[in-house]
Design a protein around this motif. Structure first.
Motif, PDB file in Angstrom:
ATOM      1  N   ILE A  28       0.861  -1.176   0.000  1.00 13.70           N
ATOM      2  CA  ILE A  28       0.000   0.000   0.000  1.00 13.70           C
ATOM      3  C   ILE A  28       0.898   1.226   0.000  1.00 13.70           C
ATOM      4  CG2 ILE A  28      -1.728   1.290   1.276  1.00 13.70           C
ATOM      5  CD1 ILE A  28      -2.711  -1.349   2.413  1.00 13.70           C
ATOM      6  N   LYS A  29       0.750   2.045  -1.022  1.00 11.91           N
ATOM      7  CA  LYS A  29       1.561   3.259  -1.118  1.00 11.91           C
ATOM      8  C   LYS A  29       0.935   4.373  -0.278  1.00 11.91           C
ATOM      9  CE  LYS A  29       3.364   2.136  -5.632  1.00 11.91           C
ATOM     10  NZ  LYS A  29       3.507   2.512  -7.027  1.00 11.91           N
ATOM     11  N   ASN A  30       1.770   5.278   0.161  1.00 10.96           N
ATOM     12  CA  ASN A  30       1.326   6.396   0.970  1.00 10.96           C
ATOM     13  C   ASN A  30       0.537   7.377   0.094  1.00 10.96           C
ATOM     14  OD1 ASN A  30       0.979   8.447   2.764  1.00 10.96           O
ATOM     15  ND2 ASN A  30       3.145   8.837   3.115  1.00 10.96           N
ATOM     16  N   PRO A  31      -0.778   7.514   0.300  1.00 13.58           N
ATOM     17  CA  PRO A  31      -1.557   8.420  -0.542  1.00 13.58           C
ATOM     18  C   PRO A  31      -1.344   9.896  -0.201  1.00 13.58           C
ATOM     19  CG  PRO A  31      -2.975   7.441   1.099  1.00 13.58           C
ATOM     20  CD  PRO A  31      -1.628   6.804   1.241  1.00 13.58           C
ATOM     21  N   LEU A  32      -0.791  10.161   0.975  1.00 12.99           N
ATOM     22  CA  LEU A  32      -0.608  11.549   1.402  1.00 12.99           C
ATOM     23  C   LEU A  32       0.674  12.158   0.858  1.00 12.99           C
ATOM     24  CD1 LEU A  32      -1.722  11.175   5.097  1.00 12.99           C
ATOM     25  CD2 LEU A  32      -3.066  11.971   3.169  1.00 12.99           C
ATOM     26  N   LYS A  33       1.584  11.333   0.384  1.00 10.50           N
ATOM     27  CA  LYS A  33       2.867  11.781  -0.154  1.00 10.50           C
ATOM     28  C   LYS A  33       3.635  12.632   0.851  1.00 10.50           C
ATOM     29  CE  LYS A  33       1.135  11.511  -4.812  1.00 10.50           C
ATOM     30  NZ  LYS A  33       0.475  12.196  -5.857  1.00 10.50           N
ATOM     31  N   ASN A  43       1.198  19.939   3.469  1.00  8.96           N
ATOM     32  CA  ASN A  43       0.298  19.505   2.404  1.00  8.96           C
ATOM     33  C   ASN A  43      -1.148  19.890   2.705  1.00  8.96           C
ATOM     34  OD1 ASN A  43       2.405  18.408   0.980  1.00  8.96           O
ATOM     35  ND2 ASN A  43       1.991  16.306   1.594  1.00  8.96           N
TER      36      ASN A  43
END
Length: 109
Positions: A28-33, A43
């Protein structure tokens, strides 16, 4: 009695769906970057700033339209003036908030 097997079926189905994530088969990639809390706050502030600026412009245009089309009615003129005033106050608050973030960042970092 029928509820218990249904609940077990739901739990079993959910566990089969979550299992690949738990064993690392799915990443699962970090959606918040954002890797740090500081970047996350920046952000969020930038998103709110980007969202708020067009809203302020629209409110000033609506207030000006109300002011121009008031046809001499003092209540509508006052309402248009108030809308423009509060939109400008909102813009000032938004800009001060953005500046405070920068100021706090410069002080502590």
């Amino acid at each position: 009695m029928a509820k218990l097997p249904r609940q077990l079926l739901v739990v079993a189905l959910l566990s089969f769906l979550v299992m690949p994530v738990l064993v690392g088969a799915v990443e699962i990639k970090n959606p918040l970057k954002a890797d740090t809390f500081e970047k996350l706050i920046l952000n969020i502030v930038n998103f709110i700033f980007t969202l708020a600026l067009p809203i302020v412009v629209i409110m000033i245009i609506v207030g000006g339209f109300m002011f121009v089309t008031a046809a001499g009615e003092p209540a509508k003129i006052q309402q248009g003036k108030q809308l423009i005033l509060w939109a400008v106050i909102g813009l000032i608050v938004i800009l001060l908030a953005k500046g405070m973030i920068t100021l706090i960042k410069e002080i502590f970092i």
